[in-house]
Scaffold this motif. Structure first.
Motif, PDB file in Angstrom:
ATOM      1  N   SER B  61       0.821  -1.210   0.000  1.00 29.48           N
ATOM      2  CA  SER B  61       0.000   0.000   0.000  1.00 29.48           C
ATOM      3  C   SER B  61       0.860   1.266   0.000  1.00 29.48           C
ATOM      4  O   SER B  61       0.459   2.293  -0.529  1.00 29.48           O
ATOM      5  N   LEU B  62       2.067   1.181   0.562  1.00 24.48           N
ATOM      6  CA  LEU B  62       2.973   2.342   0.486  1.00 24.48           C
ATOM      7  C   LEU B  62       3.381   2.572  -0.973  1.00 24.48           C
ATOM      8  O   LEU B  62       3.378   3.695  -1.470  1.00 24.48           O
ATOM      9  N   ALA B  63       3.699   1.467  -1.644  1.00 25.48           N
ATOM     10  CA  ALA B  63       4.169   1.571  -3.030  1.00 25.48           C
ATOM     11  C   ALA B  63       3.050   1.990  -3.973  1.00 25.48           C
ATOM     12  O   ALA B  63       3.307   2.565  -5.030  1.00 25.48           O
ATOM     13  N   SER B  64       1.810   1.706  -3.590  1.00 27.35           N
ATOM     14  CA  SER B  64       0.714   2.000  -4.517  1.00 27.35           C
ATOM     15  C   SER B  64      -0.138   3.195  -4.086  1.00 27.35           C
ATOM     16  O   SER B  64      -1.196   3.441  -4.650  1.00 27.35           O
ATOM     17  N   GLY B  65       0.337   3.916  -3.066  1.00 28.81           N
ATOM     18  CA  GLY B  65      -0.363   5.140  -2.667  1.00 28.81           C
ATOM     19  C   GLY B  65      -1.676   4.927  -1.940  1.00 28.81           C
ATOM     20  O   GLY B  65      -2.494   5.833  -1.835  1.00 28.81           O
ATOM     21  N   THR B  66      -1.895   3.725  -1.421  1.00 31.08           N
ATOM     22  CA  THR B  66      -3.151   3.471  -0.705  1.00 31.08           C
ATOM     23  C   THR B  66      -2.905   3.241   0.787  1.00 31.08           C
ATOM     24  O   THR B  66      -3.632   2.519   1.453  1.00 31.08           O
ATOM     25  N   TRP B  67      -1.849   3.875   1.301  1.00 25.78           N
ATOM     26  CA  TRP B  67      -1.434   3.681   2.690  1.00 25.78           C
ATOM     27  C   TRP B  67      -2.408   4.242   3.712  1.00 25.78           C
ATOM     28  O   TRP B  67      -2.314   3.941   4.894  1.00 25.78           O
ATOM     29  N   GLN B  68      -3.341   5.088   3.265  1.00 20.04           N
ATOM     30  CA  GLN B  68      -4.287   5.702   4.214  1.00 20.04           C
ATOM     31  C   GLN B  68      -4.990   4.645   5.073  1.00 20.04           C
ATOM     32  O   GLN B  68      -5.348   4.908   6.210  1.00 20.04           O
ATOM     33  N   SER B  69      -5.165   3.454   4.512  1.00 20.94           N
ATOM     34  CA  SER B  69      -5.897   2.402   5.227  1.00 20.94           C
ATOM     35  C   SER B  69      -5.254   2.056   6.566  1.00 20.94           C
ATOM     36  O   SER B  69      -5.940   1.825   7.544  1.00 20.94           O
ATOM     37  N   PHE B  70      -3.927   2.004   6.621  1.00 27.16           N
ATOM     38  CA  PHE B  70      -3.343   1.634   7.918  1.00 27.16           C
ATOM     39  C   PHE B  70      -2.845   2.826   8.708  1.00 27.16           C
ATOM     40  O   PHE B  70      -2.444   2.703   9.852  1.00 27.16           O
ATOM     41  N   ILE B  71      -2.897   3.995   8.088  1.00 25.06           N
ATOM     42  CA  ILE B  71      -2.417   5.155   8.809  1.00 25.06           C
ATOM     43  C   ILE B  71      -3.526   5.796   9.639  1.00 25.06           C
ATOM     44  O   ILE B  71      -3.283   6.553  10.565  1.00 25.06           O
ATOM     45  N   ASN B  72      -4.770   5.393   9.363  1.00 25.43           N
ATOM     46  CA  ASN B  72      -5.876   5.920  10.134  1.00 25.43           C
ATOM     47  C   ASN B  72      -6.044   5.277  11.498  1.00 25.43           C
ATOM     48  O   ASN B  72      -7.073   5.404  12.138  1.00 25.43           O
ATOM     49  N   SER B  73      -5.025   4.549  11.938  1.00 21.07           N
ATOM     50  CA  SER B  73      -5.059   4.018  13.307  1.00 21.07           C
ATOM     51  C   SER B  73      -3.620   3.985  13.792  1.00 21.07           C
ATOM     52  O   SER B  73      -2.703   4.325  13.051  1.00 21.07           O
ATOM     53  N   GLU B  74      -3.425   3.556  15.025  1.00 29.82           N
ATOM     54  CA  GLU B  74      -2.055   3.484  15.532  1.00 29.82           C
ATOM     55  C   GLU B  74      -1.450   2.111  15.259  1.00 29.82           C
ATOM     56  O   GLU B  74      -0.470   1.706  15.886  1.00 29.82           O
ATOM     57  N   VAL B  75      -2.029   1.400  14.323  1.00 27.99           N
ATOM     58  CA  VAL B  75      -1.620   0.008  14.082  1.00 27.99           C
ATOM     59  C   VAL B  75      -0.132  -0.120  13.719  1.00 27.99           C
ATOM     60  O   VAL B  75       0.523  -1.094  14.096  1.00 27.99           O
ATOM     61  N   ALA B  76       0.426   0.894  13.050  1.00 28.66           N
ATOM     62  CA  ALA B  76       1.844   0.830  12.651  1.00 28.66           C
ATOM     63  C   ALA B  76       2.765   0.707  13.860  1.00 28.66           C
ATOM     64  O   ALA B  76       3.882   0.207  13.757  1.00 28.66           O
ATOM     65  N   TRP B  77       2.276   1.156  15.012  1.00 28.14           N
ATOM     66  CA  TRP B  77       3.099   1.135  16.227  1.00 28.14           C
ATOM     67  C   TRP B  77       3.143  -0.217  16.913  1.00 28.14           C
ATOM     68  O   TRP B  77       3.799  -0.383  17.942  1.00 28.14           O
ATOM     69  N   LEU B  78       2.439  -1.197  16.374  1.00 30.09           N
ATOM     70  CA  LEU B  78       2.469  -2.529  16.987  1.00 30.09           C
ATOM     71  C   LEU B  78       3.745  -3.290  16.662  1.00 30.09           C
ATOM     72  O   LEU B  78       4.049  -4.294  17.303  1.00 30.09           O
ATOM     73  N   CYS B  79       4.497  -2.835  15.679  1.00 31.30           N
ATOM     74  CA  CYS B  79       5.726  -3.531  15.277  1.00 31.30           C
ATOM     75  C   CYS B  79       6.596  -3.811  16.505  1.00 31.30           C
ATOM     76  O   CYS B  79       6.901  -2.921  17.286  1.00 31.30           O
ATOM     77  N   ALA B  80       6.979  -5.096  16.679  1.00 30.14           N
ATOM     78  CA  ALA B  80       7.807  -5.478  17.825  1.00 30.14           C
ATOM     79  C   ALA B  80       9.282  -5.250  17.535  1.00 30.14           C
ATOM     80  O   ALA B  80      10.135  -5.490  18.379  1.00 30.14           O
ATOM     81  N   MET B  81       9.594  -4.804  16.325  1.00 28.04           N
ATOM     82  CA  MET B  81      10.969  -4.576  15.877  1.00 28.04           C
ATOM     83  C   MET B  81      11.831  -5.826  16.031  1.00 28.04           C
ATOM     84  O   MET B  81      13.001  -5.742  16.398  1.00 28.04           O
ATOM     85  N   CYS B  82      11.258  -6.969  15.720  1.00 28.74           N
ATOM     86  CA  CYS B  82      12.031  -8.218  15.792  1.00 28.74           C
ATOM     87  C   CYS B  82      12.842  -8.419  14.520  1.00 28.74           C
ATOM     88  O   CYS B  82      13.747  -9.252  14.484  1.00 28.74           O
ATOM     89  N   HIS B  83      12.499  -7.666  13.475  1.00 32.00           N
ATOM     90  CA  HIS B  83      13.237  -7.654  12.197  1.00 32.00           C
ATOM     91  C   HIS B  83      13.272  -8.998  11.481  1.00 32.00           C
ATOM     92  O   HIS B  83      14.139  -9.228  10.651  1.00 32.00           O
ATOM     93  N   THR B  84      12.332  -9.890  11.791  1.00 33.63           N
ATOM     94  CA  THR B  84      12.303 -11.174  11.086  1.00 33.63           C
ATOM     95  C   THR B  84      11.930 -10.965   9.617  1.00 33.63           C
ATOM     96  O   THR B  84      12.473 -11.623   8.730  1.00 33.63           O
TER      97      THR B  84
END
Lengths: 294, 181
Positions: B61-84
């Motif tokens: 969605s970042l590459a296709s310009g439709t990122w609004q779907s996940f930016i409308n919440s704090e969901v991006a902050w769930l990343c545990a940064m495990c880098h798998t």
């Protein structure tokens, strides 16, 4: 051979888990690892909030911490994989990313810090394995923990991103297993061994952290072990402290003790478990009894 | 996890930032090679527990310009940064790195969870992210340990000033002061 390091305990170990620092220091004394405190450091800083909020500030504060060790002419030694990851990554990024190195260099100049990138960072488990060596550790064992079956949990920040970190192979790590097996215990393989425990996700959303932990515990239980062994303060807190909540949410029974890896080493080297004064939410008495250590 | 209702004006500002990110990481080109194998999502401990956090979809969605779907919440902050995801992507897309940059962009617009803001404040106050305790040296003495290190909050504040990290907290306050629940 003298091993001398600048000591960076990190804030979670220093302020929340003195038993971890105590246990690690006993092992360091035993193997002649000399440490000197780093004065005037800041938080490493933790990637989850600082790298995620502003990578430039994250790298600048990390570089500033590294510069303190440079002034001491030493490499950094830390008991915390989070600090290890941040400090190690920062040095790697500043070496390869010229644009970022320029931005960070400007900021450091403003606060009067000279950073050269000459001090490396290691986690204590790495020094024990690579510098002290398994043979020397085996020789120090006076009370082998024969019959003890453990699940070694590496956590994320010793291993990934492997582009910057060099503790061990990111997919099939062995060092922590070998350290544990030097005590006479057996490290049992299990599914999802290198998976995250869920701790950091749980900081933002508790329920998600508990669900991830359940996945780990589910497979660990299937491996029929007596204990889980960790080398990360955050994994320790999450896997031990939140285990009762996994049991509550999923109506399952786990009660698998979580041990710090040097806690185990100390037991095997003759230290009385009571003297280490670890806080354990999941009771370890049945385990100590089984090992005849009560 | 709290919902973050993002206003139209903020979305426009985000658009510029995200476009720049897509260019820096050459994401249009890289995502063209993404065959949607889902190794990133399948390896993601957070996705396992919360399907809304879906790295495969987020990168596309970042590459296709439709990122609004996940930016409308704090969901991006769930990343545990495990880098798998970063380790395993067969097309070598820097998944966790890119999603970390996304959080940098969101933070500047005040879109970040309370606990992350609290940790920033702790660093400004005491130079460290763990909660401070006045009794720590007494507790450490019982373990035969020297006094706890004193972290340099002043240095942290200076660095925060240089990069306007305070602005992140102000933006969060301004955004949440708007009255939306």
């Amino acid at each position: 051979m003298t091993l001398k390091y600048a000591w960076f305990p990190g804030c979670w170990v220093a302020y929340r888990m003195p038993y971890v620092e105590k246990s690690d220091r006993l092992v360091m004394e035993r193997f002649g690892i000399e440490i000197e405190e780093m004065k005037g450091a800041t938080c490493c800083p933790e990637a989850q909030f600082m790298e995620a909020v502003d990578r430039r500030a994250w790298l600048t504060l990390a570089a500033r911490n590294i510069s303190i060790a440079e002034g001491m002419g030493r490499d950094i030694l830390t008991p915390c994989p989070g600090c290890y990851e941040t400090l190690k990554m920062a040095r790697g990024i500043l070496k390869e990313d010229e644009e970022m190195a320029g931005i960070v260099g400007e900021a450091l100049k403003k606060i009067g810090v000279v950073y050269r990138g000459t001090s490396d960072t290691t986690h204590l488990a790495g020094v024990l394995y690579d510098k002290v060596g398994i043979e020397a550790i085996r020789k120090a064992i006076v009370r082998p923990l024969t019959g003890l079956r453990v699940a070694v949990h590496y956590g994320c920040h010793l291993l990934r991103p492997s582009k910057y970190l060099d503790f061990d192979d990111p997919t099939s790590p062995r060092k922590l297993d070998e350290l544990v097996e030097a005590t006479g215990a057996v490290s049992v393989n299990y599914m999802r061994k290198t998976m995250c425990c869920g701790g950091p996700a749980g900081v933002v959303d508790r329920e998600i952290g508990i669900k991830i932990l359940r996945e780990k515990l589910y497979w660990i239980k299937k491996a029929k072990v007596d204990a889980i062994v960790v080398a990360c303060p955050s994994c320790y807190m999450h896997m031990d402290g939140n285990q009762p909540y996994v049991e509550e949410m999923f109506e399952e029974k786990y009660s698998i003790p979580v041990l710090w890896y040097t806690e185990l080493l100390n037991w095997a080297m003759g230290v009385d478990p009571k003297d280490l004064k670890f806080y354990h939410r999941v009771r370890i008495d049945p385990l100590l009894e089984k090992l005849g250590l009560t | 996890m709290s919902e973050a209702v993002v206003e139209r004006k903020v979305l426009q500002e985000l658009e510029e930032d995200i476009q720049r990110l897509v260019e820096i990481y050459e994401l249009e080109r890289k995502a063209a090679f993404c065959y949607q194998c889902g190794t990133c999502s399948g390896s993601c401990p957070v996705f396992m527990a919360e399907p809304e956090y879906n790295p495969r979809k987020m990168i596309m969605s970042l590459a296709s310009g439709t990122w609004q779907s996940f930016i409308n919440s704090e969901v991006a902050w769930l990343c545990a940064m495990c880098h798998t995801c970063l380790e395993r992507c067969p097309q070598r897309i820097e998944v966790s790195e890119i999603l970390t940059e996304v959080r940098n962009i969101l933070a500047r617009r005040g879109i970040l969870p309370d606990i992350i803001a609290e940790k920033l404040r702790r660093v400004m106050e005491r130079g460290m992210s763990a909660p401070y305790s006045k009794l720590i040296d007494k507790r450490r003495a019982r373990y035969g340990l020297p006094p706890a290190p004193v972290f340099d909050a002043e240095a942290a504040k200076l660095v925060f000033d240089i990069f306007a990290v305070n602005h992140v907290l102000a933006a969060k306050k301004a955004r949440e002061g708007g009255g939306s629940p």
